[in-house]
Design a protein around this motif. Sequence first.
Motif, PDB file in Angstrom:
ATOM      1  N   GLN A  90       0.828  -1.199   0.000  1.00 30.66           N
ATOM      2  CA  GLN A  90       0.000   0.000   0.000  1.00 30.66           C
ATOM      3  C   GLN A  90       0.865   1.253   0.000  1.00 30.66           C
ATOM      4  OE1 GLN A  90      -2.646   0.319   3.346  1.00 30.66           O
ATOM      5  NE2 GLN A  90      -3.136   2.472   2.928  1.00 30.66           N
ATOM      6  N   VAL A  91       0.698   2.056  -1.030  1.00 29.62           N
ATOM      7  CA  VAL A  91       1.392   3.338  -1.100  1.00 29.62           C
ATOM      8  C   VAL A  91       0.673   4.324  -0.183  1.00 29.62           C
ATOM      9  CG1 VAL A  91       1.970   5.278  -2.603  1.00 29.62           C
ATOM     10  CG2 VAL A  91       2.240   2.939  -3.426  1.00 29.62           C
ATOM     11  N   GLY A  92       1.438   5.045   0.634  1.00 32.18           N
ATOM     12  CA  GLY A  92       0.832   5.975   1.579  1.00 32.18           C
ATOM     13  C   GLY A  92       0.459   5.293   2.881  1.00 32.18           C
ATOM     14  N   TYR A  93       1.301   4.362   3.324  1.00 34.35           N
ATOM     15  CA  TYR A  93       1.011   3.621   4.548  1.00 34.35           C
ATOM     16  C   TYR A  93       1.256   4.486   5.787  1.00 34.35           C
ATOM     17  CZ  TYR A  93       6.109   3.064   4.509  1.00 34.35           C
ATOM     18  OH  TYR A  93       7.460   3.305   4.467  1.00 34.35           O
ATOM     19  N   THR A  94       0.507   4.208   6.857  1.00 37.32           N
ATOM     20  CA  THR A  94       0.685   4.878   8.139  1.00 37.32           C
ATOM     21  C   THR A  94       1.937   4.327   8.825  1.00 37.32           C
ATOM     22  OG1 THR A  94      -1.668   5.279   8.419  1.00 37.32           O
ATOM     23  CG2 THR A  94      -0.329   5.266  10.431  1.00 37.32           C
ATOM     24  N   VAL A  95       2.734   5.220   9.401  1.00 39.55           N
ATOM     25  CA  VAL A  95       3.981   4.820  10.049  1.00 39.55           C
ATOM     26  C   VAL A  95       3.715   4.569  11.533  1.00 39.55           C
ATOM     27  CG1 VAL A  95       6.388   5.422  10.455  1.00 39.55           C
ATOM     28  CG2 VAL A  95       5.225   6.252   8.400  1.00 39.55           C
ATOM     29  N   LYS A  96       4.115   3.395  12.004  1.00 35.67           N
ATOM     30  CA  LYS A  96       3.835   2.989  13.373  1.00 35.67           C
ATOM     31  C   LYS A  96       5.112   2.497  14.050  1.00 35.67           C
ATOM     32  CE  LYS A  96      -0.709   1.354  11.810  1.00 35.67           C
ATOM     33  NZ  LYS A  96      -1.618   0.181  11.720  1.00 35.67           N
ATOM     34  N   ARG A  97       4.984   2.069  15.290  1.00 30.89           N
ATOM     35  CA  ARG A  97       6.135   1.549  16.018  1.00 30.89           C
ATOM     36  C   ARG A  97       6.768   0.377  15.287  1.00 30.89           C
ATOM     37  NH1 ARG A  97       3.585   1.456  22.049  1.00 30.89           N
ATOM     38  NH2 ARG A  97       1.720   1.263  20.760  1.00 30.89           N
ATOM     39  N   ASN A  98       8.088   0.383  15.290  1.00 30.29           N
ATOM     40  CA  ASN A  98       8.928  -0.644  14.662  1.00 30.29           C
ATOM     41  C   ASN A  98       9.015  -0.535  13.137  1.00 30.29           C
ATOM     42  OD1 ASN A  98       9.665  -1.897  17.137  1.00 30.29           O
ATOM     43  ND2 ASN A  98       7.680  -2.952  17.167  1.00 30.29           N
ATOM     44  N   PHE A  99       8.351   0.471  12.548  1.00 28.39           N
ATOM     45  CA  PHE A  99       8.551   0.734  11.129  1.00 28.39           C
ATOM     46  C   PHE A  99       9.927   1.365  10.929  1.00 28.39           C
ATOM     47  CE2 PHE A  99       4.266  -0.345  10.525  1.00 28.39           C
ATOM     48  CZ  PHE A  99       3.923  -0.290   9.185  1.00 28.39           C
TER      49      PHE A  99
ATOM     50  N   HIS B 189       7.069  -2.712   1.123  1.00 28.58           N
ATOM     51  CA  HIS B 189       7.033  -3.452   2.387  1.00 28.58           C
ATOM     52  C   HIS B 189       8.381  -3.488   3.094  1.00 28.58           C
ATOM     53  CE1 HIS B 189       3.132  -5.971   1.706  1.00 28.58           C
ATOM     54  NE2 HIS B 189       2.899  -4.713   2.024  1.00 28.58           N
ATOM     55  N   HIS B 190       9.411  -3.036   2.414  1.00 32.46           N
ATOM     56  CA  HIS B 190      10.749  -3.089   3.001  1.00 32.46           C
ATOM     57  C   HIS B 190      10.837  -2.297   4.307  1.00 32.46           C
ATOM     58  CE1 HIS B 190      14.930  -4.031   2.992  1.00 32.46           C
ATOM     59  NE2 HIS B 190      15.337  -2.787   2.889  1.00 32.46           N
ATOM     60  N   ALA B 191       9.988  -1.302   4.471  1.00 31.56           N
ATOM     61  CA  ALA B 191       9.996  -0.485   5.685  1.00 31.56           C
ATOM     62  C   ALA B 191       9.128  -1.087   6.803  1.00 31.56           C
ATOM     63  CB  ALA B 191       9.498   0.929   5.371  1.00 31.56           C
ATOM     64  N   TYR B 192       8.348  -2.107   6.476  1.00 26.50           N
ATOM     65  CA  TYR B 192       7.440  -2.697   7.458  1.00 26.50           C
ATOM     66  C   TYR B 192       8.194  -3.571   8.461  1.00 26.50           C
ATOM     67  CZ  TYR B 192       3.197  -1.590   4.709  1.00 26.50           C
ATOM     68  OH  TYR B 192       2.177  -0.961   4.056  1.00 26.50           O
ATOM     69  N   PRO B 193       7.663  -3.679   9.684  1.00 29.58           N
ATOM     70  CA  PRO B 193       8.247  -4.621  10.646  1.00 29.58           C
ATOM     71  C   PRO B 193       8.217  -6.040  10.079  1.00 29.58           C
ATOM     72  CG  PRO B 193       6.695  -3.152  11.733  1.00 29.58           C
ATOM     73  CD  PRO B 193       6.546  -2.910  10.267  1.00 29.58           C
ATOM     74  N   GLY B 194       9.275  -6.784  10.316  1.00 37.55           N
ATOM     75  CA  GLY B 194       9.361  -8.137   9.781  1.00 37.55           C
ATOM     76  C   GLY B 194      10.115  -8.213   8.468  1.00 37.55           C
TER      77      GLY B 194
END
Length: 352
Positions: free
Chosen positions: A127-136, A268-273
């Motif tokens: 998803q382009v424009g994802y919300t940034v959260k903890r561990n991102f 997704h590279h910025a996502y946790p995991g």
Amino acid sequence: MKQRKLHYFKRILLVAAAFIGMIAINSESLTQADSSYYTTNPGIIKTKQRVVYYQDATRKVKDKTVPANHYAKITKVVVSAGQVPVLKTTTGRYLTASKAFVTKTAGYQNPKRYYQVQYQQIKPHGQVGYTVKRNFEGIKTWYIMRKMGTFAGYDKYNQATYNAVKRFQRRHHLKATGNVDEQTWVKMGFSKKAWTAIDSYVAPLGATASQGRSAHIEAMIHQAYRYLGNPYLVGSSSSPKYGTDCSGLVIQALYAGGINPLPVSAIHHAYPGNEWNSRNLWASKKFKHVAYSQRQRGDLVFYYQPGTHTIWHVAIYLGRNRVIESWPPKIMVQPIRNSQRSNVAGIARPFV
């Protein structure tokens, strides 16, 4: 006596005819007795064996010789009086139209068991424009942490950043979630355009179907060089105006060469995991794995961490025992082995 001379003369004629026939058969245009030619534009061709390029349609002035598995884009078939058909390429050079030497093809492609080379702009999953959260991690996190005063060289959305964002949201009468959505992002002073542009960047394709393996490798390496000197930033894989981490650099380089290494994705590279996408790339069965002694320019070099023996780094091999990589503090060209990382786990080949 006259009959003997006549018989002797006929034998000379037969030998001469056979010799002339051998010359014709040995010529490029008549390699096979049933040789056929392209009479309509084949579009893209691949050479089946060594072929000579000519500067003219009559094939009198040689340009150069190309090996088997060479690709070319054809503009038209040229048929001149008294001449066999020839193909004119987009470079203005000419080569034989004989099907014994060149075959019609859709373009350069990997064998089916490996990642397929794409010739339309790659669209990463996510998803382009994802919300940034903890561990991102990633570029948006890097901007947010610097704005909140919590960045200390490692762009991972930590608890301190979460608390700082909540305070910021309260001060600006926003819902205090501690997460950064587009509204909070803009209120921080960043542009609405950047909110999606950072996520959506994909390296443009740098090679066409009518170019061969070497062109795709060079497209990948050229994209990697565009990041040279930028900072090492974990979870980052975006525009060359930003930094990346090791696998983030490789992801964008692969995009430029036409390979989409799903399920690994720049978004997704910025996502946790996804902190260790080098491990996911290494585990993929869609790369051809080769021996270290067989390494070639354009291969991916994977390293394991001493002690744990788990994959922790990936670089792009340039040849002559050098790699381009993202390793703290920046993207740089380094020896394939150095004091920071020298334990090579193996070599993967994106373009076969």
